[in-house]
Design an enzyme around this catalytic site. Structure first.
Site, PDB file in Angstrom:
ATOM      1  N   ASP A 286     -43.538 -15.265  -7.571  1.00 13.14           N
ATOM      2  CA  ASP A 286     -44.255 -16.450  -8.072  1.00 13.14           C
ATOM      3  C   ASP A 286     -43.677 -17.700  -7.431  1.00 13.14           C
ATOM      4  O   ASP A 286     -42.800 -18.327  -7.975  1.00 13.14           O
ATOM      5  CB  ASP A 286     -44.136 -16.495  -9.604  1.00 13.14           C
ATOM      6  N   GLU A 320     -47.545 -26.486  -8.824  1.00 18.13           N
ATOM      7  CA  GLU A 320     -48.414 -25.671  -9.671  1.00 18.13           C
ATOM      8  C   GLU A 320     -47.776 -25.422 -11.030  1.00 18.13           C
ATOM      9  O   GLU A 320     -48.447 -25.415 -12.056  1.00 18.13           O
ATOM     10  CB  GLU A 320     -48.687 -24.313  -8.989  1.00 18.13           C
ATOM     11  N   GLU A 321     -46.440 -25.237 -11.014  1.00 15.93           N
ATOM     12  CA  GLU A 321     -45.775 -24.770 -12.238  1.00 15.93           C
ATOM     13  C   GLU A 321     -45.735 -25.809 -13.350  1.00 15.93           C
ATOM     14  O   GLU A 321     -45.852 -25.457 -14.517  1.00 15.93           O
ATOM     15  CB  GLU A 321     -44.343 -24.307 -11.922  1.00 15.93           C
ATOM     16  N   HIS A 418     -40.818 -16.075 -13.914  1.00 16.34           N
ATOM     17  CA  HIS A 418     -40.088 -17.241 -14.414  1.00 16.34           C
ATOM     18  C   HIS A 418     -38.665 -16.914 -14.851  1.00 16.34           C
ATOM     19  O   HIS A 418     -38.169 -17.484 -15.819  1.00 16.34           O
ATOM     20  CB  HIS A 418     -40.846 -17.901 -15.576  1.00 16.34           C
TER      21      HIS A 418
END
Lengths: 463, 463
Positions: A286, A320-321, A418
């Site tokens: 990610d 994005e996060e 994450h």
């Protein structure tokens, strides 16, 4: 991947093109698709680039120095492989800083907890917060407790994992819901199916009307322990200390590069993912693997001398996060050229075995994609499902661009998501190559076929 | 579980008893076995006791205050349920202290490593050790490098998991092997099939002839990262700091309690596991669930009013993890009574779904056990395999006592083993009950049937 496009469908009627009558058109593309797949399945450069990104640069939170190093390195890489119009499209990004943080159970026994502050959380006052914990399984239980039993307490959400979508709302909305009842802070059981004493961070939000209280994830184990003690009537006291805070927005940007279209260079198909990550692990699944697979898709085209009719662009979106500012900045940069944005493909579900693509397009376009995707059957990535997209391309889709999201098996994605464990070793070489092949073939096709996909309207977003 | 009995078989010939001709004998025991199983499958006390041990007392390293609290609590529990002759058999145990510890990669990038010092390791000099790392996959590669390339370096053993037995030798013997070539310290890839950025500690040994150098486990991810960087020719520098040291031996002990035999109280069948654990997690699977399941097996007998012909004893041995002093002290305490030790059953493979028992007994006794174990078929625990035992009962087996080891599926045991993640939640209630049932039925049978198992000689040990 922090968000999903709401599955709001609207059937847009559209006359079927010649392709619908004669699905054999796809056979004309098979030799090119096979060449791309063969090249992807033999590629080592992409995996080496990903290793560099993960091991030499590492995680890449918005506002961090390592993100800016990753951006500079990415632009260098795009230039080195001969992409055209390589540039960084500026974007101001939020700059959240974790700071020093810890949580400790003080009663009934004294022991450290396995925690990670949630992204965008405020910190605690200096010296931290010490309070009794009330554990709840869900929002209904919280509401039932009411202000009398919640005020001044630390609320633990011990929601068992029921899939990412249903469970993540406790991480995202847990703090304001508890703050509304006077809670001092919230702890959230990590959103994951796998318990191995590792906490998972991720985005949370506040509501203006409610006090902003600190929010942290704890490992599933610690959440279950505290919940059991509470259920047994044993008072649990926790000390939480978080140095989290916001700094002024930071200058950052999206990195793009292109292979200009040989007939319609003004028309663009963009493929990519996000370059930022949380500040733990290496952002490998990610979303490092996705941006490198997307870049490498263009590298393969260049190596094979393929020039689609339209421009194909790779984009490494930023933020994005925890903000989505990269996607918005990209949309703003496109401006009136939006009509020439033919399609956007986002890869943000990791690089496990690819299955195909989800697409927010009309029924005829789904059928077109299904015919096209047969070219990916040989690597198992030929499945087309209605609905899809991604956080970074959401601003494009909102304005009518046909959006696709690459899909994978996702077998272990939320084990690693994450966390400190989202590292290079989690990316299997063969799977990575297949993802690269899927992005290359679908990107090339959409940039080359005469037809254009017809988007279905989308609205709203959720994390 | 740190060790396994070497599978040295010797066939001891023995005349078959009446049971062999008439396996129906076992049907006489079926009603009792069924009662025990039914009671176990409805039991909640045992699981509650295990929760207390894990959540209110926690991990229990030899020499620690929490171990002594666990011992006192265990004796209280045995008395409270009405066991006879409850006592703590004294044992002096080694007192290794981890101290503060950390490891950091300094080059090519600066980042903390996920480490846990290995049990019994020496510490680093004050200020730590900073050195370049040489990564090897196995001992052969280390030897090939030789002193020139190893001296002064930190050796990383990046042995991929090939099952616990084959892989653990790098943890146990890695330090002296590297010290023999002048290494400054060793890092060992954690011995586990699951990589989730969690290090696994465990026992290591020194050789008198070699310098005692610090030894630590790193997460599989960190090991793979360093190995990849080394393979790419990138110099890796690590700073290792460990405050580990030995303190004087501490007073501790094995906790035992009994149901005296109604015909031959002097003859004893002992069942149990070890009460100590590593100083991380809660020692839930290793070996808290085993001691509580064993205790509860006797509780069920008492509740059902069952009194076997021989004495059945439960033992919570101490110091299995880093010394085996509990097993030795127990053997010494038995003294000349060894001939009356009819059988010993150790449970030290966790409390996942039980499969049956391994037994270090002769062929006729295996056949007897197989007949008996059919009583456990209804819970899937009826499998008898030759070879088995346990570290704690090894001193008994060495002196001729028939030893059995309870066996489970072990599906995830080495995911959790010796980590922060060996916690109460890992013990499934249904599996726990089945283990309790298996220990109860097998313990009761061996204490009640007229026949005695015939042990096969064992020798040596390995961790």
């Amino acid at each position: 991947m922090t968000s999903r496009i709401r599955l709001a469908f609207a059937l847009v009627l559209c006359s079927a093109g010649a392709w619908a009558q004669n699905p054999d058109w796809i056979e004309r593309y098979r030799p090119t698709a096979d060449k791309l797949i063969d090249a992807a399945m033999a590629d080592t450069e992409g995996y080496d680039r990903l290793a560099y990104l993960c091991y030499r640069i590492g995680h890449r939170l918005s506002g961090s120095e390592s993100l800016e190093r990753a951006i500079a390195w990415s632009a260098e890489q795009m230039k080195a492989v001969g992409l055209a119009n390589v540039r960084v499209i500026p974007a101001m990004v939020p700059h959240w800083v974790r700071g020093a943080e810890s949580a400790r159970m003080l009663a009934p026994v004294d022991k450290p907890l396995h925690m990670l502050g949630l992204g965008m959380s405020v910190g605690t006052p200096p010296g931290g917060i010490t309070a009794e914990v009330v554990a709840v399984s869900d929002f209904a239980e919280l509401e039932k407790l009411g202000r009398d039993k919640v005020a001044g307490k630390i609320v633990l959400y011990n929601e068992a994992y029921r899939g990412y979508g249903p469970t993540v709302s406790y991480r995202v909305y847990g703090a304001p819901r508890a703050a509304a009842l006077g809670a001092a802070a919230v702890l959230v059981r990590s959103v994951t199916p796998l318990a191995l004493q590792i906490p998972h961070t991720g985005m949370m939000v506040y509501e203006d009307a409610q006090p902003h209280i600190p929010a942290a994830a704890v490992s599933p184990e610690d959440a279950m322990m505290i919940a059991r003690l509470c259920a047994d009537g044993v008072p649990v006291k926790v000390h939480l200390e978080m140095g989290a805070h916001m700094e002024p927005d930071a200058q950052s940007g999206n990195v793009i590069g292109e292979i200009p279209g040989k007939e319609h260079p003004e028309e663009v198909v963009v493929i990519g993912g996000h370059i930022d990550s949380w500040d733990v692990g290496q952002g490998a699944q990610d979303d490092g693997a996705s941006i490198i697979a997307s870049l490498q898709a263009l590298v393969l085209m260049k190596k094979l001398g393929l020039e689609p009719r339209r421009t194909i662009r790779v984009a490494f979106w930023v933020n994005e996060e925890n903000g989505g500012r990269g996607g918005e900045a990209y949309r703003a940069w496109i401006g009136d050229g939006i009509k020439n944005q033919v399609a956007a493909i986002e890869m943000d579900g990791g690089a496990e075995t690819p299955r195909g693509f989800g697409a927010m397009v009309d029924a005829n376009s789904i059928e077109l994609l299904r015919q096209a995707a047969h070219l990916l059957d040989r690597i198992g990535a030929g499945e087309i499902t209605p609905g899809g997209g991604g956080e970074d391309i959401a601003p494009l889709m909102r304005d009518g661009v046909a959006g696709l999201g690459e899909r994978t098996s996702g077998a272990h994605y939320f084990d690693w998501h994450h966390t400190e464990a989202d590292t290079f070793d989690k990316v299997d070489l063969t799977d990575f190559r297949k993802n690269m092949a899927a992005m290359a073939v679908m990107g090339y096709l959409l940039a080359d076929i005469p037809e254009r996909l017809v988007a279905t309207p989308v609205s709203g977003r959720r994390r």
